[in-house]
Design a protein around this motif. Structure first.
Motif, PDB file in Angstrom:
ATOM      1  N   UNK A 137     -28.995  45.261  20.311  1.00 31.81           N
ATOM      2  CA  UNK A 137     -27.537  45.492  19.900  1.00 31.81           C
ATOM      3  C   UNK A 137     -27.070  44.552  18.740  1.00 31.81           C
ATOM      4  N   UNK A 138     -27.602  43.474  18.699  1.00 34.27           N
ATOM      5  CA  UNK A 138     -27.383  42.616  17.480  1.00 34.27           C
ATOM      6  C   UNK A 138     -27.927  43.356  16.048  1.00 34.27           C
ATOM      7  N   UNK A 139     -28.881  44.044  15.932  1.00 33.87           N
ATOM      8  CA  UNK A 139     -29.211  44.747  14.713  1.00 33.87           C
ATOM      9  C   UNK A 139     -28.269  45.967  14.461  1.00 33.87           C
ATOM     10  N   UNK A 140     -27.838  46.459  15.756  1.00 29.94           N
ATOM     11  CA  UNK A 140     -26.965  47.615  15.671  1.00 29.94           C
ATOM     12  C   UNK A 140     -25.699  47.176  15.057  1.00 29.94           C
ATOM     13  N   UNK A 141     -25.227  45.918  15.675  1.00 28.66           N
ATOM     14  CA  UNK A 141     -23.930  45.392  15.335  1.00 28.66           C
ATOM     15  C   UNK A 141     -23.738  44.978  13.682  1.00 28.66           C
ATOM     16  N   UNK A 142     -25.135  44.493  13.312  1.00 29.79           N
ATOM     17  CA  UNK A 142     -25.211  44.064  11.909  1.00 29.79           C
ATOM     18  C   UNK A 142     -24.996  45.258  11.084  1.00 29.79           C
ATOM     19  N   UNK A 143     -25.894  46.281  11.644  1.00 26.15           N
ATOM     20  CA  UNK A 143     -25.939  47.536  10.662  1.00 26.15           C
ATOM     21  C   UNK A 143     -24.637  48.225  10.560  1.00 26.15           C
ATOM     22  N   UNK A 144     -23.833  48.047  11.673  1.00 26.66           N
ATOM     23  CA  UNK A 144     -22.431  48.918  11.649  1.00 26.66           C
ATOM     24  C   UNK A 144     -21.445  48.048  10.882  1.00 26.66           C
ATOM     25  N   UNK A 179     -26.805  59.584  24.930  1.00 27.47           N
ATOM     26  CA  UNK A 179     -27.081  60.778  24.129  1.00 27.47           C
ATOM     27  C   UNK A 179     -28.546  60.933  23.763  1.00 27.47           C
ATOM     28  N   UNK A 180     -28.845  61.824  23.564  1.00 32.21           N
ATOM     29  CA  UNK A 180     -30.588  62.098  23.133  1.00 32.21           C
ATOM     30  C   UNK A 180     -30.921  61.544  21.990  1.00 32.21           C
ATOM     31  N   UNK A 181     -29.955  61.306  20.718  1.00 32.01           N
ATOM     32  CA  UNK A 181     -30.239  60.641  19.724  1.00 32.01           C
ATOM     33  C   UNK A 181     -30.092  59.199  20.041  1.00 32.01           C
ATOM     34  N   UNK A 182     -29.459  58.716  20.918  1.00 27.57           N
ATOM     35  CA  UNK A 182     -29.497  57.316  21.132  1.00 27.57           C
ATOM     36  C   UNK A 182     -30.548  56.827  21.944  1.00 27.57           C
ATOM     37  N   UNK A 183     -30.944  57.601  22.769  1.00 36.29           N
ATOM     38  CA  UNK A 183     -32.300  57.080  23.790  1.00 36.29           C
ATOM     39  C   UNK A 183     -33.476  57.484  22.993  1.00 36.29           C
ATOM     40  N   UNK A 184     -33.497  58.296  21.799  1.00 37.81           N
ATOM     41  CA  UNK A 184     -34.618  58.479  20.954  1.00 37.81           C
ATOM     42  C   UNK A 184     -34.873  57.064  20.083  1.00 37.81           C
ATOM     43  N   UNK A 185     -33.781  56.646  19.456  1.00 38.53           N
ATOM     44  CA  UNK A 185     -33.673  55.461  18.803  1.00 38.53           C
ATOM     45  C   UNK A 185     -34.452  54.150  19.587  1.00 38.53           C
ATOM     46  N   UNK A 186     -33.985  54.163  20.841  1.00 38.67           N
ATOM     47  CA  UNK A 186     -34.648  53.217  21.702  1.00 38.67           C
ATOM     48  C   UNK A 186     -36.097  53.349  21.973  1.00 38.67           C
ATOM     49  N   UNK A 187     -36.526  54.416  22.244  1.00 39.73           N
ATOM     50  CA  UNK A 187     -38.017  54.726  22.534  1.00 39.73           C
ATOM     51  C   UNK A 187     -38.850  54.494  21.196  1.00 39.73           C
ATOM     52  N   UNK A 188     -38.070  54.816  20.023  1.00 37.64           N
ATOM     53  CA  UNK A 188     -38.855  54.619  18.673  1.00 37.64           C
ATOM     54  C   UNK A 188     -38.787  52.885  18.542  1.00 37.64           C
ATOM     55  N   UNK A 189     -37.796  52.261  18.788  1.00 33.55           N
ATOM     56  CA  UNK A 189     -37.714  50.872  18.937  1.00 33.55           C
ATOM     57  C   UNK A 189     -38.763  50.306  19.655  1.00 33.55           C
ATOM     58  N   UNK A 190     -38.625  50.360  20.906  1.00 33.45           N
ATOM     59  CA  UNK A 190     -39.653  49.868  21.902  1.00 33.45           C
ATOM     60  C   UNK A 190     -41.255  50.291  21.613  1.00 33.45           C
ATOM     61  N   UNK A 191     -41.383  51.652  21.048  1.00 36.19           N
ATOM     62  CA  UNK A 191     -42.743  52.067  20.796  1.00 36.19           C
ATOM     63  C   UNK A 191     -43.234  51.089  19.404  1.00 36.19           C
ATOM     64  N   UNK A 192     -42.470  50.876  18.722  1.00 40.93           N
ATOM     65  CA  UNK A 192     -42.903  49.927  17.447  1.00 40.93           C
ATOM     66  C   UNK A 192     -43.018  48.710  17.965  1.00 40.93           C
ATOM     67  N   UNK A 193     -42.363  48.254  19.013  1.00 41.61           N
ATOM     68  CA  UNK A 193     -42.504  46.734  19.583  1.00 41.61           C
ATOM     69  C   UNK A 193     -43.904  46.623  20.256  1.00 41.61           C
ATOM     70  N   UNK A 194     -44.281  47.741  20.768  1.00 44.09           N
ATOM     71  CA  UNK A 194     -45.449  47.742  21.631  1.00 44.09           C
ATOM     72  C   UNK A 194     -46.896  47.777  20.383  1.00 44.09           C
ATOM     73  N   UNK A 206     -25.918  48.494  29.546  1.00 46.42           N
ATOM     74  CA  UNK A 206     -24.873  47.775  29.682  1.00 46.42           C
ATOM     75  C   UNK A 206     -24.408  47.105  28.360  1.00 46.42           C
ATOM     76  N   UNK A 207     -25.082  47.279  27.494  1.00 43.51           N
ATOM     77  CA  UNK A 207     -24.718  46.884  26.047  1.00 43.51           C
ATOM     78  C   UNK A 207     -24.374  48.015  25.321  1.00 43.51           C
ATOM     79  N   UNK A 208     -24.370  49.087  25.867  1.00 40.36           N
ATOM     80  CA  UNK A 208     -23.863  50.423  25.191  1.00 40.36           C
ATOM     81  C   UNK A 208     -22.506  50.378  24.907  1.00 40.36           C
ATOM     82  N   UNK A 209     -22.042  50.565  23.597  1.00 41.69           N
ATOM     83  CA  UNK A 209     -20.444  50.568  23.470  1.00 41.69           C
ATOM     84  C   UNK A 209     -19.775  51.654  24.237  1.00 41.69           C
ATOM     85  N   UNK A 210     -19.157  51.130  25.321  1.00 41.01           N
ATOM     86  CA  UNK A 210     -18.387  51.973  25.903  1.00 41.01           C
ATOM     87  C   UNK A 210     -17.617  52.970  25.047  1.00 41.01           C
TER      88      UNK A 210
END
Lengths: 105, 206
Positions: free
Chosen positions: A45-52, B18-33, B62-66
């Motif tokens: 979320x920090x990276x996201x905020x910084x990007x935004x 949203x599909x796009x959002x969860x895909x970004x997450x998956x890419x992020x964690x895949x990269x981490x692994x 919980x940190x998703x912008x509502x």
């Protein structure tokens, strides 16, 4: 450390870790966690905020047959580090005040 | 848990995003692994190092912008609560106003109908006079055959009826023309002075 304080500091730690080199998620976590506890899920979320806020820009580069997302600090990001450092005097005087009141007893 | 399992579980837990959002997450964690494995960690321990997938997913959620709620503004909340609390009052006032407006409209409509009754009556007179004149004049020769004076009288009545019918017709045309002008004028006046002013008030209020 207090969660609110930590949240405020983390953003600048991440920016600082990008100051002299572009970096990627895991590297940022490794760099920053030497000083302050950070996990992947708090970093995102920090990276996201910084990007935004256009403090960082991202690009994807191939690395050993896979894609890796890199982050690069922008002039605006550098500026916000500077603003944080300039605020330090103020933070220090707040610290002195709190400490002074504590020692006063 | 290997990388595949971790990502599949994470994807399932982030279904609400949203599909796009969860895909970004998956890419992020895949990269981490992958970055951990590149440092020499085994796949299993790289995944383990990230922590519990359930905790990660709940943290992400919980940190998703509502999605911004338009009514987060305290002033708006206050206004809405006041409107709801005061609903017995303003609903009554609104109903009374509505009733008043409806009454006004009905009165205007009644006025129009009453006024237009005059030319309609004139028209009825004209038609009646026309019928009487036709019947009288055409019938008079037959009456004259039996009684000349009665026939003559009937002929005269016929002419009088014709005259009255023509007069009624003329009256109807003149009055109608006048009323049309008046109705149009009044409607226009009503539009300009009442409805436009209402619109102005409405605009001013909003």
């Amino acid at each position: 450390m207090d969660a609110q304080l930590k949240k405020g500091f983390l953003e600048f730690c991440v920016l600082a870790s990008l100051k002299n080199k572009d970096s990627y998620g895991y590297q940022i976590v490794k760099d920053v966690s030497q000083y302050i506890e950070i996990s992947e899920s708090t970093l995102y979320p920090i990276l996201r905020r910084l990007e935004a806020s256009q403090s960082v820009v991202t690009y994807t580069e191939e690395h050993k047959n896979r894609l890796r997302k890199y982050y690069r600090i922008t002039p605006k990001g550098k500026e916000s580090i500077q603003l944080f450092l300039d605020e330090w005097k103020e933070i220090q005087s707040i610290y002195e005040y709190i400490k002074g009141e504590m020692d006063h007893e | 848990m290997n990388k595949e399992e971790f990502l599949r579980t994470l994807e399932r837990l982030l279904k609400s995003l949203p599909k796009q959002e969860s895909q970004k997450m998956l890419d992020y964690y895949a990269e981490m692994i992958e970055d951990r494995m590149e440092e020499g960690m085994s796949e299993e321990s790289a995944v383990e190092d990230l922590g519990d997938v359930g905790v990660i997913a709940s943290q992400i959620l919980s940190t998703q912008p509502v999605k911004e709620k338009k009514l987060s503004n305290p002033a708006k909340v206050l206004i809405v609560s006041l409107l709801i609390l005061g609903s017995p009052l303003w609903a009554c006032i609104a109903l009374a106003l509505l009733a008043l407006i409806l009454t006004g409209l009905l009165l205007i409509l009644t006025g129009y109908i009453l006024i237009w009754l005059i030319p309609v009556l004139a028209c009825v007179f004209m038609v009646a006079g026309l019928i009487v004149c036709c019947v009288s004049i055409l019938g008079s020769p037959f009456v004259m055959a039996s009684s000349f004076t009665t026939g003559l009288l009937q002929l005269g009545v016929g002419f009088i009826a014709a005259g009255l019918s023509i007069l009624a017709g003329l009256f109807m045309v003149v009055v109608s023309r006048f009323f049309v002008r008046m109705t149009v004028g009044f409607s226009h006046w009503l539009k300009v002075h009442v409805f436009c002013r209402m619109k102005e008030v409405h605009l001013w209020q909003s």
